[in-house]
Motif scaffolding. Structure first.
Motif, PDB file in Angstrom:
ATOM      1  N   ALA B 406       9.505 -69.481 -74.292  1.00 59.38           N
ATOM      2  CA  ALA B 406       9.456 -70.642 -75.196  1.00 59.38           C
ATOM      3  C   ALA B 406      10.829 -71.259 -75.476  1.00 59.38           C
ATOM      4  N   LEU B 407      11.804 -70.435 -75.806  1.00 65.82           N
ATOM      5  CA  LEU B 407      13.084 -71.018 -76.202  1.00 65.82           C
ATOM      6  C   LEU B 407      13.834 -71.680 -75.039  1.00 65.82           C
ATOM      7  N   PRO B 408      13.927 -71.044 -73.864  1.00 67.94           N
ATOM      8  CA  PRO B 408      14.525 -71.784 -72.744  1.00 67.94           C
ATOM      9  C   PRO B 408      13.831 -73.134 -72.503  1.00 67.94           C
ATOM     10  N   VAL B 409      12.506 -73.159 -72.598  1.00 65.57           N
ATOM     11  CA  VAL B 409      11.788 -74.423 -72.380  1.00 65.57           C
ATOM     12  C   VAL B 409      12.143 -75.437 -73.467  1.00 65.57           C
ATOM     13  N   MET B 410      12.199 -74.975 -74.720  1.00 68.99           N
ATOM     14  CA  MET B 410      12.525 -75.913 -75.803  1.00 68.99           C
ATOM     15  C   MET B 410      13.946 -76.451 -75.672  1.00 68.99           C
ATOM     16  N   VAL B 411      14.869 -75.584 -75.261  1.00 68.49           N
ATOM     17  CA  VAL B 411      16.246 -76.052 -75.046  1.00 68.49           C
ATOM     18  C   VAL B 411      16.241 -77.151 -73.985  1.00 68.49           C
ATOM     19  N   ALA B 412      15.520 -76.911 -72.889  1.00 73.29           N
ATOM     20  CA  ALA B 412      15.463 -77.905 -71.817  1.00 73.29           C
ATOM     21  C   ALA B 412      14.855 -79.216 -72.300  1.00 73.29           C
ATOM     22  N   LEU B 413      13.838 -79.104 -73.170  1.00 76.83           N
ATOM     23  CA  LEU B 413      13.154 -80.315 -73.641  1.00 76.83           C
ATOM     24  C   LEU B 413      14.041 -81.149 -74.575  1.00 76.83           C
ATOM     25  N   TYR B 414      14.946 -80.488 -75.315  1.00 76.68           N
ATOM     26  CA  TYR B 414      15.671 -81.214 -76.359  1.00 76.68           C
ATOM     27  C   TYR B 414      17.177 -81.293 -76.176  1.00 76.68           C
ATOM     28  N   TRP B 415      17.716 -80.639 -75.149  1.00 81.19           N
ATOM     29  CA  TRP B 415      19.173 -80.654 -74.996  1.00 81.19           C
ATOM     30  C   TRP B 415      19.515 -81.119 -73.589  1.00 81.19           C
ATOM     31  N   ARG B 416      20.160 -82.263 -73.498  1.00 78.87           N
ATOM     32  CA  ARG B 416      20.447 -82.870 -72.204  1.00 78.87           C
ATOM     33  C   ARG B 416      21.346 -82.032 -71.315  1.00 78.87           C
ATOM     34  N   LYS B 417      22.172 -81.224 -71.938  1.00 80.75           N
ATOM     35  CA  LYS B 417      23.167 -80.493 -71.141  1.00 80.75           C
ATOM     36  C   LYS B 417      22.623 -79.216 -70.510  1.00 80.75           C
ATOM     37  N   THR B 418      21.342 -78.951 -70.697  1.00 83.25           N
ATOM     38  CA  THR B 418      20.751 -77.775 -70.045  1.00 83.25           C
ATOM     39  C   THR B 418      20.878 -77.924 -68.533  1.00 83.25           C
ATOM     40  N   THR B 419      21.313 -76.853 -67.853  1.00 87.18           N
ATOM     41  CA  THR B 419      21.413 -76.928 -66.394  1.00 87.18           C
ATOM     42  C   THR B 419      20.375 -76.024 -65.755  1.00 87.18           C
ATOM     43  N   ARG B 420      20.173 -76.264 -64.466  1.00 83.95           N
ATOM     44  CA  ARG B 420      19.222 -75.455 -63.705  1.00 83.95           C
ATOM     45  C   ARG B 420      19.608 -73.979 -63.784  1.00 83.95           C
ATOM     46  N   ALA B 421      20.905 -73.714 -63.598  1.00 85.55           N
ATOM     47  CA  ALA B 421      21.362 -72.323 -63.662  1.00 85.55           C
ATOM     48  C   ALA B 421      21.125 -71.745 -65.050  1.00 85.55           C
ATOM     49  N   GLY B 422      21.326 -72.566 -66.072  1.00 90.61           N
ATOM     50  CA  GLY B 422      21.163 -72.108 -67.448  1.00 90.61           C
ATOM     51  C   GLY B 422      19.740 -71.679 -67.752  1.00 90.61           C
ATOM     52  N   ILE B 423      18.781 -72.554 -67.458  1.00 89.50           N
ATOM     53  CA  ILE B 423      17.393 -72.219 -67.810  1.00 89.50           C
ATOM     54  C   ILE B 423      16.883 -71.069 -66.944  1.00 89.50           C
ATOM     55  N   THR B 424      17.280 -71.062 -65.663  1.00 91.86           N
ATOM     56  CA  THR B 424      16.831 -69.980 -64.785  1.00 91.86           C
ATOM     57  C   THR B 424      17.365 -68.636 -65.294  1.00 91.86           C
ATOM     58  N   ALA B 425      18.652 -68.616 -65.650  1.00 93.29           N
ATOM     59  CA  ALA B 425      19.246 -67.374 -66.157  1.00 93.29           C
ATOM     60  C   ALA B 425      18.589 -66.963 -67.474  1.00 93.29           C
ATOM     61  N   GLY B 426      18.326 -67.939 -68.341  1.00 93.36           N
ATOM     62  CA  GLY B 426      17.701 -67.631 -69.627  1.00 93.36           C
ATOM     63  C   GLY B 426      16.335 -66.991 -69.455  1.00 93.36           C
ATOM     64  N   ILE B 427      15.543 -67.542 -68.523  1.00100.05           N
ATOM     65  CA  ILE B 427      14.200 -66.998 -68.284  1.00100.05           C
ATOM     66  C   ILE B 427      14.300 -65.596 -67.673  1.00100.05           C
ATOM     67  N   PRO B 473      25.643 -79.319 -63.916  1.00100.76           N
ATOM     68  CA  PRO B 473      24.309 -79.559 -63.357  1.00100.76           C
ATOM     69  C   PRO B 473      24.380 -79.862 -61.861  1.00100.76           C
ATOM     70  N   ALA B 474      23.353 -79.434 -61.134  1.00104.53           N
ATOM     71  CA  ALA B 474      23.282 -79.750 -59.714  1.00104.53           C
ATOM     72  C   ALA B 474      23.093 -81.255 -59.545  1.00104.53           C
ATOM     73  N   ALA B 475      23.546 -81.796 -58.393  1.00101.60           N
ATOM     74  CA  ALA B 475      23.537 -83.244 -58.187  1.00101.60           C
ATOM     75  C   ALA B 475      22.134 -83.848 -58.258  1.00101.60           C
ATOM     76  N   ASP B 476      21.125 -83.078 -57.808  1.00104.79           N
ATOM     77  CA  ASP B 476      19.789 -83.678 -57.754  1.00104.79           C
ATOM     78  C   ASP B 476      18.972 -83.466 -59.033  1.00104.79           C
TER      79      ASP B 476
END
Lengths: 89, 489
Positions: B406-427, B473-476
């Motif tokens: 839940a929290l990694p998803v909520m961070v991604a939904l509300y914080w623009r600076k979330t990166t792919r590496a960040g959410i993947t590592a968090g999960i 963040p990754a380019a794509d």
């Protein structure tokens, strides 16, 4: 959207969650009509929560989420009138 | 004779559900979006009750009253906080945002939504994989519940394997035919049925024993500490940990999360949101009070037996007890059928399509979705034969497992600076932590009274934010799609 409204509602959300369980009645075993007083508090609190949610949905829905600024931020009634038309789009 | 009445009521109920499913089938387009989400057209009452019935499974009817019987009625408070308040808030915070995004970009699953934003097929697969890992034992739990209930009800005439097998077969048939629309309709029927029968049950038992005051005095004589708020079992830490992890976990449960995409309009979401706390308290109070009062009522509950059926058998006529048990079976099925459907959608859309066969036609995806349902249900049934662990342990583990997302998803939904590496590592970090706390001795399961589930959530939050700050963040990545141009009309 208005920042004070956003922070205000975050505070309301935390407040609602914080007192769903009446911590101040900890250890209390008073019965009212055969049911613990703390349970009555809880039932009343859930009713209040429902009312607060209804108010939020009516006036502030979209706050913190919709990117279009003025459609939701605090102008009474404006949010709900837009789609008062019914269930299905 | 009694068994015949009971089985008759249950079979009658199943046939009614099947009839509703057939009507839904006639209205269904043969596309995966219609099969999974009824083409996003669900109205208030149906959305409210389908979420309600989906959420409240065997847990409310069996495990919940059992807890209240053993430990006291505080369970009402815990469930009220988790489902009535925390989940309702998430209904807006996660649900409304997901609904807007789903409508704009045609998302059907959570993994799809995240995979698109972070341009990552692996993240999509990871979210689906993690979800299926927790969903599978939970579906099994429902089958165990159904099998055990049928066995108890018929005093062994229908053995566990046969009962659970019949229920599974029925669910497969039902889900494959009816899809989301049919499930949502029967959920509405089941939710209303559950509410009404539980209240009648409470009133009935109270009428026999002489009212709430008499019931409470009897309980006080038997176990005085039960009526005082709090105990060695219900500590502040435990109540909060449980309510928070399960409340967040519910929002990530595939069958509940997917309902966020299914609403027909903003009005539907608003009304359901406001009615939610009331609906929860209306069901929890009678159900758990019955369990708590049962302790003082001179009924013998043998080891491993559920309280509610026993007390009903003692105080109400056979047909009524059977009706409530049918309601409980209905609750289990309405949770399981939705879980099967969502599990199958996670599998076909987020694992099979991206990794095995990318150019899938709509018609073929629809067929594959139905095959997925059969495979999932059969496998969990076979697993349930092999290892029927207790309801509460399994259920609790699955909810906390989902809560980690839940929290990694909520961070991604509300914080623009979330990166792919960040959410993947968090999960990955929070899942690894929670799984280790369950299965190894290295990670403890409690921290000064707080559960590993809650601590794992905090870890997921910290890792997601920390790694996002440290990485670019990754380019794509499509960094703005969760923020720009999101409006309802």
């Amino acid at each position: 959207m208005s920042r004070p409204a956003l922070w205000g509602w975050i505070a309301v959300a935390i407040g609602l969650s914080a007192l769903t369980i009446p911590w101040f009645l900890w250890g209390d075993a008073t019965l009212v009509a055969g049911v613990p007083l703390w349970l009555w508090w809880h039932v009343g609190w859930m009713g209040l929560a429902s009312l607060v949610f209804w108010l939020f949905a009516r006036r502030f829905w979209g706050l913190g989420i919709e990117s279009d600024g003025d459609s939701s931020g605090g102008s009474p009634g404006s949010g709900s009138r837009v789609d008062a038309g019914g269930e299905r789009r | 004779m009694t068994v015949a009445i009971q089985l008759g009521i249950i079979v009658g109920y199943l046939l009614l559900a099947l009839a509703i499913g057939l009507v839904a089938y006639r209205l269904t387009d043969r596309t995966a979006e219609d099969f999974y989400l009824a083409s996003r057209t669900v109205g208030t009452i149906v959305l409210l009750f389908t979420t309600f019935a989906t959420l409240l499974s065997a847990f409310t009817f069996f495990a919940g009253p059992n807890v209240a019987y053993e430990q006291g009625p505080e369970w009402v408070l815990v469930m009220g906080l988790m489902d009535g308040i925390i989940f309702a808030i998430l209904w807006y915070v996660i649900g409304y945002k997901q609904w807007l995004l789903g409508r704009q970009y045609d998302y059907v699953t959570l993994g799809e939504m995240l995979g698109d934003r972070f341009a990552s097929r692996r993240l999509r697969g990871l979210v689906a994989g993690v979800s299926l890992l927790w969903l599978f034992p939970y579906v099994m739990l429902q089958q165990v519940g159904a099998g055990t209930a049928l066995q108890a009800l018929t005093e062994g005439t229908v053995p566990y394997a046969v009962g659970a097998g019949l229920i599974t077969a029925f669910m497969i048939l039902y889900v494959v035919v009816a899809g989301f629309r049919g499930i949502a309709w029967t959920d509405t029927l089941q939710g209303a049925f559950m509410l009404v029968t539980t209240w009648i049950a409470l009133v009935w038992v109270l009428a026999v024993v002489g009212g709430p005051s008499a019931a409470s005095s009897a309980l006080e004589a038997e176990a005085a500490h039960h009526l005082a708020l709090g105990s060695d079992f219900y500590t502040v830490q435990w109540m909060l940990s449980t309510a928070i992890t399960i409340g967040f976990g519910v929002a990530m449960f595939p069958q509940v999360n997917q309902r966020f995409f299914a609403a027909g309009s903003k009005t539907v979401l608003k009304r359901s949101f406001a009615l939610w706390p009331l609906l929860c308290v209306l069901l929890f109070v009678p159900s758990f009070l019955l369990g708590a009062w049962a302790r003082g009522l001179d009924v013998t509950i043998s080891e491993g037996e559920n309280v509610l059926p026993v007390i009903l058998a003692e105080f109400t006529p056979v047909w009524f007890a059977a009706l409530v048990i049918a309601g409980a079976m209905a609750a289990m099925m309405s949770s399981s059928d939705s879980m099967l459907l969502s599990g199958s959608s996670y599998f076909t859309r987020d694992l099979y399509r991206p990794f095995v066969e990318s150019d899938l036609s709509e018609r073929r995806e629809d067929l594959l979705a139905r095959i997925g349902v059969v495979g999932f249900a059969t496998a969990s049934f076979l697993a349930s034969l092999w290892n029927p662990a207790t309801l509460f342990e399994l259920g609790d583990a699955a909810f906390s497992g989902f809560a980690q997302l839940a929290l990694p998803v909520m961070v991604a939904l509300y914080w623009r600076k979330t990166t792919r590496a960040g959410i993947t590592a968090g999960i990955l970090a929070s899942q690894a932590f929670y799984l280790s706390s369950l299965f190894t001795a290295v990670v403890p399961s409690a921290y000064a009274g707080w559960t590993a589930g809650l601590v794992g959530m905090g870890l997921g939050l910290v890792v997601t934010v920390g790694v996002s700050l440290l990485t670019t963040p990754a380019a794509d990545e499509r960094r703005t799609i969760y923020f720009d141009g999101l409006e309802a009309d």
